[in-house]
Design a protein around this motif. Structure first.
Motif, PDB file in Angstrom:
ATOM      1  N   LEU A   1      21.689 -22.738 -51.196  1.00 38.71           N
ATOM      2  CA  LEU A   1      23.053 -23.306 -50.786  1.00 38.71           C
ATOM      3  C   LEU A   1      23.258 -24.302 -51.962  1.00 38.71           C
ATOM      4  CD1 LEU A   1      25.343 -23.918 -48.717  1.00 38.71           C
ATOM      5  CD2 LEU A   1      23.688 -25.640 -48.094  1.00 38.71           C
ATOM      6  N   THR A   2      24.743 -24.179 -52.656  1.00 41.55           N
ATOM      7  CA  THR A   2      24.996 -25.070 -53.638  1.00 41.55           C
ATOM      8  C   THR A   2      26.171 -25.864 -53.338  1.00 41.55           C
ATOM      9  OG1 THR A   2      24.146 -23.512 -55.436  1.00 41.55           O
ATOM     10  CG2 THR A   2      25.838 -25.263 -56.110  1.00 41.55           C
ATOM     11  N   LEU A   3      26.158 -27.204 -53.601  1.00 35.67           N
ATOM     12  CA  LEU A   3      27.591 -27.983 -53.407  1.00 35.67           C
ATOM     13  C   LEU A   3      28.009 -28.327 -54.653  1.00 35.67           C
ATOM     14  CD1 LEU A   3      25.464 -28.396 -50.918  1.00 35.67           C
ATOM     15  CD2 LEU A   3      26.609 -30.674 -50.866  1.00 35.67           C
ATOM     16  N   GLU A   4      28.989 -27.897 -55.184  1.00 31.69           N
ATOM     17  CA  GLU A   4      29.528 -27.634 -56.551  1.00 31.69           C
ATOM     18  C   GLU A   4      29.868 -28.913 -57.181  1.00 31.69           C
ATOM     19  OE1 GLU A   4      29.228 -24.976 -58.507  1.00 31.69           O
ATOM     20  OE2 GLU A   4      29.113 -23.205 -56.889  1.00 31.69           O
ATOM     21  N   SER A   5      30.327 -29.935 -56.162  1.00 30.60           N
ATOM     22  CA  SER A   5      30.807 -31.369 -56.572  1.00 30.60           C
ATOM     23  C   SER A   5      30.715 -31.945 -55.166  1.00 30.60           C
ATOM     24  CB  SER A   5      32.162 -31.130 -57.185  1.00 30.60           C
ATOM     25  OG  SER A   5      32.408 -32.560 -57.446  1.00 30.60           O
ATOM     26  N   ALA A   6      29.612 -32.658 -54.954  1.00 28.74           N
ATOM     27  CA  ALA A   6      29.187 -33.272 -53.772  1.00 28.74           C
ATOM     28  C   ALA A   6      30.309 -34.412 -53.243  1.00 28.74           C
ATOM     29  CB  ALA A   6      27.777 -33.911 -53.721  1.00 28.74           C
ATOM     30  N   THR A   7      30.585 -34.337 -51.984  1.00 24.08           N
ATOM     31  CA  THR A   7      31.435 -35.325 -51.635  1.00 24.08           C
ATOM     32  C   THR A   7      30.750 -36.156 -50.305  1.00 24.08           C
ATOM     33  OG1 THR A   7      32.523 -34.042 -49.840  1.00 24.08           O
ATOM     34  CG2 THR A   7      33.246 -34.146 -52.089  1.00 24.08           C
ATOM     35  N   SER A   8      31.214 -37.176 -50.012  1.00 26.65           N
ATOM     36  CA  SER A   8      30.519 -38.180 -48.915  1.00 26.65           C
ATOM     37  C   SER A   8      30.560 -37.343 -47.796  1.00 26.65           C
ATOM     38  CB  SER A   8      31.237 -39.404 -48.718  1.00 26.65           C
ATOM     39  OG  SER A   8      32.667 -39.438 -48.777  1.00 26.65           O
ATOM     40  N   SER A   9      31.704 -36.570 -47.408  1.00 26.90           N
ATOM     41  CA  SER A   9      31.826 -35.637 -46.220  1.00 26.90           C
ATOM     42  C   SER A   9      30.693 -34.823 -46.081  1.00 26.90           C
ATOM     43  CB  SER A   9      33.021 -35.110 -46.015  1.00 26.90           C
ATOM     44  OG  SER A   9      33.371 -34.110 -47.074  1.00 26.90           O
ATOM     45  N   GLN A  10      29.868 -34.465 -47.088  1.00 23.34           N
ATOM     46  CA  GLN A  10      28.691 -33.477 -47.030  1.00 23.34           C
ATOM     47  C   GLN A  10      27.497 -34.258 -46.957  1.00 23.34           C
ATOM     48  OE1 GLN A  10      29.851 -31.579 -50.790  1.00 23.34           O
ATOM     49  NE2 GLN A  10      30.383 -29.698 -49.812  1.00 23.34           N
TER      50      GLN A  10
ATOM     51  N   GLN B   1      11.821 -25.351 -46.652  1.00 22.58           N
ATOM     52  CA  GLN B   1      13.189 -25.846 -47.319  1.00 22.58           C
ATOM     53  C   GLN B   1      13.046 -27.146 -48.269  1.00 22.58           C
ATOM     54  OE1 GLN B   1      15.652 -25.701 -43.072  1.00 22.58           O
ATOM     55  NE2 GLN B   1      16.860 -26.733 -44.899  1.00 22.58           N
ATOM     56  N   SER B   2      13.737 -26.935 -49.429  1.00 19.90           N
ATOM     57  CA  SER B   2      13.543 -28.076 -50.500  1.00 19.90           C
ATOM     58  C   SER B   2      14.852 -28.589 -51.155  1.00 19.90           C
ATOM     59  CB  SER B   2      12.272 -27.536 -51.473  1.00 19.90           C
ATOM     60  OG  SER B   2      12.887 -26.254 -52.139  1.00 19.90           O
ATOM     61  N   PRO B   3      14.879 -29.792 -51.491  1.00 22.04           N
ATOM     62  CA  PRO B   3      13.892 -30.767 -51.207  1.00 22.04           C
ATOM     63  C   PRO B   3      14.106 -31.275 -49.700  1.00 22.04           C
ATOM     64  CG  PRO B   3      16.129 -31.846 -52.129  1.00 22.04           C
ATOM     65  CD  PRO B   3      16.113 -30.264 -52.315  1.00 22.04           C
ATOM     66  N   ARG B   4      13.260 -32.123 -49.101  1.00 26.56           N
ATOM     67  CA  ARG B   4      13.524 -32.468 -47.870  1.00 26.56           C
ATOM     68  C   ARG B   4      14.478 -33.668 -47.589  1.00 26.56           C
ATOM     69  NH1 ARG B   4       9.605 -31.437 -44.146  1.00 26.56           N
ATOM     70  NH2 ARG B   4      11.595 -31.967 -42.700  1.00 26.56           N
ATOM     71  N   HIS B   5      14.253 -34.183 -48.836  1.00 24.63           N
ATOM     72  CA  HIS B   5      15.371 -35.517 -48.718  1.00 24.63           C
ATOM     73  C   HIS B   5      15.880 -35.584 -49.920  1.00 24.63           C
ATOM     74  CE1 HIS B   5      13.625 -37.214 -44.781  1.00 24.63           C
ATOM     75  NE2 HIS B   5      12.613 -36.394 -45.377  1.00 24.63           N
ATOM     76  N   LYS B   6      17.289 -35.855 -50.079  1.00 25.99           N
ATOM     77  CA  LYS B   6      17.935 -36.075 -51.396  1.00 25.99           C
ATOM     78  C   LYS B   6      19.272 -37.045 -51.169  1.00 25.99           C
ATOM     79  CE  LYS B   6      19.874 -33.743 -55.237  1.00 25.99           C
ATOM     80  NZ  LYS B   6      18.589 -34.184 -56.217  1.00 25.99           N
ATOM     81  N   VAL B   7      19.003 -37.876 -52.219  1.00 24.79           N
ATOM     82  CA  VAL B   7      20.265 -38.828 -52.173  1.00 24.79           C
ATOM     83  C   VAL B   7      21.063 -38.476 -53.621  1.00 24.79           C
ATOM     84  CG1 VAL B   7      20.913 -41.422 -52.306  1.00 24.79           C
ATOM     85  CG2 VAL B   7      19.020 -40.594 -51.032  1.00 24.79           C
ATOM     86  N   THR B   8      22.119 -38.375 -53.624  1.00 19.53           N
ATOM     87  CA  THR B   8      23.201 -37.953 -54.835  1.00 19.53           C
ATOM     88  C   THR B   8      24.319 -38.600 -54.660  1.00 19.53           C
ATOM     89  OG1 THR B   8      23.603 -35.998 -56.233  1.00 19.53           O
ATOM     90  CG2 THR B   8      24.326 -36.060 -53.799  1.00 19.53           C
ATOM     91  N   GLU B   9      25.045 -38.836 -56.031  1.00 19.62           N
ATOM     92  CA  GLU B   9      26.325 -39.456 -56.236  1.00 19.62           C
ATOM     93  C   GLU B   9      27.385 -38.370 -56.108  1.00 19.62           C
ATOM     94  OE1 GLU B   9      25.018 -43.042 -59.092  1.00 19.62           O
ATOM     95  OE2 GLU B   9      25.953 -41.435 -59.968  1.00 19.62           O
ATOM     96  N   THR B  10      28.358 -38.923 -55.672  1.00 19.34           N
ATOM     97  CA  THR B  10      29.668 -38.047 -55.532  1.00 19.34           C
ATOM     98  C   THR B  10      30.063 -37.493 -56.938  1.00 19.34           C
ATOM     99  OG1 THR B  10      30.523 -39.567 -53.593  1.00 19.34           O
ATOM    100  CG2 THR B  10      32.139 -38.434 -54.819  1.00 19.34           C
ATOM    101  N   GLY B  11      30.288 -36.066 -56.630  1.00 13.84           N
ATOM    102  CA  GLY B  11      30.884 -35.401 -58.028  1.00 13.84           C
ATOM    103  C   GLY B  11      29.434 -34.553 -58.572  1.00 13.84           C
TER     104      GLY B  11
END
Lengths: 113, 112
Positions: free
Chosen positions: A76-85, A6-16
């Motif tokens: 797997l795509t999160l179109e617009s990431a939210t904190s609940s994800q 699986q890639s990436p193994r870790h990711k930090v991203t911003e809401t939206g």
């Protein structure tokens, strides 16, 4: 991990922001699954695939989309990431002969700030 | 009500003790019953599965299914510190799609 990466193994991203997680298998198995794991909820199915270009929704599919253009890759795509994800995401695979045996990848830890 | 209920623990036992883990389920259509083991920050690994009621043994591990009471169990004999992990029960509702329903997992610590 049964030939699953699986890639990436870790990711930090911003809401939206959009985020895509990749699952790659070397087992040539027909079935692939995406789960999320959260404390107190165990593993919950997001989407699954029963062949190239064949996908279906799972228990918690809202806010997620998937694609499978090759046997070995399931995105797997999160179109617009939210904190609940914010969660740990696992990919799993199973063969046609033994569909009840699902084998899991190492996981992707996603944080949405 | 969740389809699969599992006591999250945590459970702490001394080395050599018998570990007993349980799950209950609500849907009588479940056919395959699995136990997964998950070490910290790793993916779940399939430990054992059973089909229908009865017992199944694999080394120090025994899985039991009682469909009449909708209850499944996993027993670990002669527990070792290396058995410290989270154990998840899982079940397949239908042979049409083979989707897995998971319990929340029980965290087990075996003390040396």
């Amino acid at each position: 991990d049964a030939g699953i990466t699986q890639s990436p193994r870790h990711k930090v991203t911003e809401t939206g922001t959009p985020v895509t997680l990749r699952c790659h298998q070397t087992e040539n198995h027909r079935y692939m699954y995406w789960y999320r794991q959260d404390p107190g909820h165990g593993l919950r199915l997001i989407h699954y695939s029963y062949g190239v270009k064949d996908t279906d929704k799972g228990e918690v599919s809202d806010g997620y989309s998937v694609s499978r253009s090759k046997t070995e890759d399931f995105l797997l795509t999160l179109e617009s990431a939210t904190s609940s994800q914010t969660s740990v995401y696992f990919c799993a695979i199973s063969s046609t002969a033994r569909r009840y045996e699902q084998y899991f990848g190492p996981g992707t830890r996603l944080t949405v700030t | 009500q969740k389809e699969v209920e599992q006591d999250p623990g945590p459970l702490s036992v001394p080395e050599g003790a018998i570990v007993s883990l349980n799950c209950t389920y609500s849907n009588s259509a479940f056919q395959y019953f699995m136990w997964y083991r998950q070490y910290s920050r790793k993916g779940p690994e399939l430990l054992m599965y059973t089909y229908s009621s009865g017992n199944k043994e694999d080394g120090r591990f025994t899985a039991q299914v009682d469909k009449s009471s909708k209850y499944i169990s996993l027993f670990i004999r002669d527990s070792q510190p290396s058995d410290s992990a989270t154990y998840l029960c899982a079940m397949i509702l239908s042979s049409n799609d083979y989707k897995l329903s998971f319990g929340a997992g029980t965290t087990v610590t075996v003390r040396a």
